[in-house]
Design a protein around this motif. Structure first.
Motif, PDB file in Angstrom:
ATOM      1  N   LYS A  14      33.798  43.426  40.619  1.00 37.73           N
ATOM      2  CA  LYS A  14      32.938  43.142  41.765  1.00 37.73           C
ATOM      3  C   LYS A  14      32.322  41.748  41.690  1.00 37.73           C
ATOM      4  CE  LYS A  14      33.612  47.308  43.332  1.00 37.73           C
ATOM      5  NZ  LYS A  14      34.716  47.652  42.402  1.00 37.73           N
ATOM      6  N   ASP A  15      32.469  41.071  40.553  1.00 40.02           N
ATOM      7  CA  ASP A  15      31.857  39.764  40.356  1.00 40.02           C
ATOM      8  C   ASP A  15      32.913  38.744  39.949  1.00 40.02           C
ATOM      9  OD1 ASP A  15      32.457  40.791  37.838  1.00 40.02           O
ATOM     10  OD2 ASP A  15      30.808  39.718  36.881  1.00 40.02           O
ATOM     11  N   ALA A  16      32.481  37.478  39.891  1.00 34.49           N
ATOM     12  CA  ALA A  16      33.263  36.393  39.282  1.00 34.49           C
ATOM     13  C   ALA A  16      34.613  36.133  39.933  1.00 34.49           C
ATOM     14  CB  ALA A  16      33.454  36.651  37.783  1.00 34.49           C
ATOM     15  N   ALA A  17      34.742  36.411  41.225  1.00 31.23           N
ATOM     16  CA  ALA A  17      35.975  36.049  41.931  1.00 31.23           C
ATOM     17  C   ALA A  17      36.051  34.531  42.080  1.00 31.23           C
ATOM     18  CB  ALA A  17      36.008  36.704  43.315  1.00 31.23           C
ATOM     19  N   ILE A  18      37.248  34.046  42.316  1.00 31.09           N
ATOM     20  CA  ILE A  18      37.415  32.633  42.635  1.00 31.09           C
ATOM     21  C   ILE A  18      38.221  32.519  43.923  1.00 31.09           C
ATOM     22  CG2 ILE A  18      37.289  31.876  40.232  1.00 31.09           C
ATOM     23  CD1 ILE A  18      40.354  31.376  40.475  1.00 31.09           C
ATOM     24  N   VAL A  19      37.983  31.435  44.651  1.00 31.16           N
ATOM     25  CA  VAL A  19      38.754  31.137  45.857  1.00 31.16           C
ATOM     26  C   VAL A  19      39.441  29.803  45.639  1.00 31.16           C
ATOM     27  CG1 VAL A  19      38.650  30.587  48.317  1.00 31.16           C
ATOM     28  CG2 VAL A  19      37.247  32.448  47.388  1.00 31.16           C
ATOM     29  N   ILE A  20      40.751  29.766  45.838  1.00 35.02           N
ATOM     30  CA  ILE A  20      41.531  28.540  45.721  1.00 35.02           C
ATOM     31  C   ILE A  20      42.126  28.247  47.082  1.00 35.02           C
ATOM     32  CG2 ILE A  20      43.458  27.392  44.577  1.00 35.02           C
ATOM     33  CD1 ILE A  20      43.051  29.232  42.202  1.00 35.02           C
ATOM     34  N   GLY A  21      41.735  27.127  47.672  1.00 38.57           N
ATOM     35  CA  GLY A  21      42.198  26.779  49.002  1.00 38.57           C
ATOM     36  C   GLY A  21      43.058  25.541  48.998  1.00 38.57           C
ATOM     37  N   HIS A  22      44.053  25.528  49.876  1.00 34.84           N
ATOM     38  CA  HIS A  22      44.978  24.408  49.990  1.00 34.84           C
ATOM     39  C   HIS A  22      44.932  23.855  51.401  1.00 34.84           C
ATOM     40  CE1 HIS A  22      49.503  23.160  50.363  1.00 34.84           C
ATOM     41  NE2 HIS A  22      48.733  22.098  50.144  1.00 34.84           N
ATOM     42  N   SER A  23      44.616  22.565  51.557  1.00 33.44           N
ATOM     43  CA  SER A  23      44.618  21.889  52.852  1.00 33.44           C
ATOM     44  C   SER A  23      43.642  22.564  53.810  1.00 33.44           C
ATOM     45  CB  SER A  23      46.040  21.830  53.405  1.00 33.44           C
ATOM     46  OG  SER A  23      46.137  20.947  54.487  1.00 33.44           O
ATOM     47  N   ALA A  24      44.108  23.128  54.923  1.00 28.12           N
ATOM     48  CA  ALA A  24      43.201  23.834  55.830  1.00 28.12           C
ATOM     49  C   ALA A  24      42.557  25.031  55.144  1.00 28.12           C
ATOM     50  CB  ALA A  24      43.953  24.292  57.077  1.00 28.12           C
TER      51      ALA A  24
END
Length: 299
Positions: free
Chosen positions: A157-167
């Motif tokens: 439930k914790d410590a997620a990450i988001v990796i985004g590319h361009s848009a």
């Protein structure tokens, strides 16, 4: 003749962008686990209650619970290119993350590929582009997918990450105002909108508007960002990306900016390749395991 060709395309566009016909929208796993990395088709919520967004899930062996990584894909203003876009996979990046104990979700957003539906991230015309609105729309889609996966018993439930590319990276910057207890870090690969205006390298639609929007995101940011761009990126070149990161930081955002070596013939797509993931591996590893959670804004 051009008018006739354009009119002939209208029925095709309508089919490509129409919502899928289904009696009931269901979410969750929609196929068997396969190799590599327990690759599995999933359906996750979208802003359209009648459409389940297609997604791919990768995960390590075992029952978990695993930390979650959500990868937000690139986009385009071109409706035909969006409709024909293959399911985003980012297999080399997913392999890197699974090897470090993450379950990895790669959701396909509305208006793209098999998911279809209305393109809610539209930035508008080049001169009057609304980058802040489009970024928030992307962030909303990322968050819906992330929150759905956080409800699964094999996900922490914790410590997620988001990796985004361009848009997708642009949307990740807009998402930096999320709860830092739920999302520990954001990694943005060449984030931005309006690059390659009229398909011309190093031409940006309304760059002053882009800078104003990223400064707006910085005001509300609470999650630390690692901002990466390749030296040979012709969509958001290092000089412009540096200005954007500075604008984000000036208003309060916490961002570490790095220019990576040139990768391939066009560095904007580096994170879709094994060579690009290798070039970014040190910065990625540091972002995945910060010394301690950092909140840049009070709740």
């Amino acid at each position: 003749m051009r008018l006739f060709n354009a009119l002939a395309l209208l029925p095709v566009l309508a089919l490509l962008t129409a919502a899928p016909l289904c009696a009931e929208v269901t979410f969750g796993a929609s196929g068997e686990e396969r190799e590599p990395f327990r690759r599995q088709q999933w359906r996750v919520p979208s802003p359209d209650a009648d459409i389940a967004a297609h997604a791919l899930l990768f995960r390590p062996a075992g029952a978990g619970p695993f930390r979650l990584a959500v990868i937000a894909h690139a986009s385009t203003q071109n409706v035909l290119r969006r409709a024909q876009m293959p399911q985003p996979e980012y297999r080399a990046l997913a392999a890197f993350l699974v090897a470090r104990g993450f379950a990895v979700l790669v959701p396909e957003r509305l208006g793209h590929g098999a998911t279809g539906g209305r393109y809610v991230e539209d930035q508008g015309g080049c001169d009057e582009a609304d980058y802040a609105r489009s970024g928030r729309a992307t962030a909303d889609e990322i968050l819906r997918a992330l929150e759905f996966l956080r409800k699964q018993d094999f996900i922490r439930k914790d410590a997620a990450i988001v990796i985004g590319h361009s848009a997708g990276g642009w949307g990740a910057l807009a998402l930096a105002n999320a709860d830092p207890n739920a999302v520990a870090a954001i990694v943005a690969f060449a984030p931005g909108r309006g690059g390659h205006a009229n398909d011309e390298p190093n031409r940006i639609c309304a760059p002053h508007t882009l800078l104003a929007a990223v400064a707006e995101f910085g005001k509300a940011a609470r999650i630390p960002v690692t901002w990466l761009v390749a030296a040979n990126d012709s969509y958001f070149a290092p000089a412009l990306s540096q200005r954007m990161a500075d604008a984000f930081r000036t208003t309060g955002g916490n961002a570490l900016f790095h220019t990576l070596p040139a990768v391939g013939s066009e560095g904007h797509w580096m994170i879709e390749t094994e060579a690009g993931v290798k070039a970014a591996s040190s910065e990625l590893a540091r972002a995945l395991n910060p010394s301690r959670p950092v909140a840049t804004k009070k709740p």
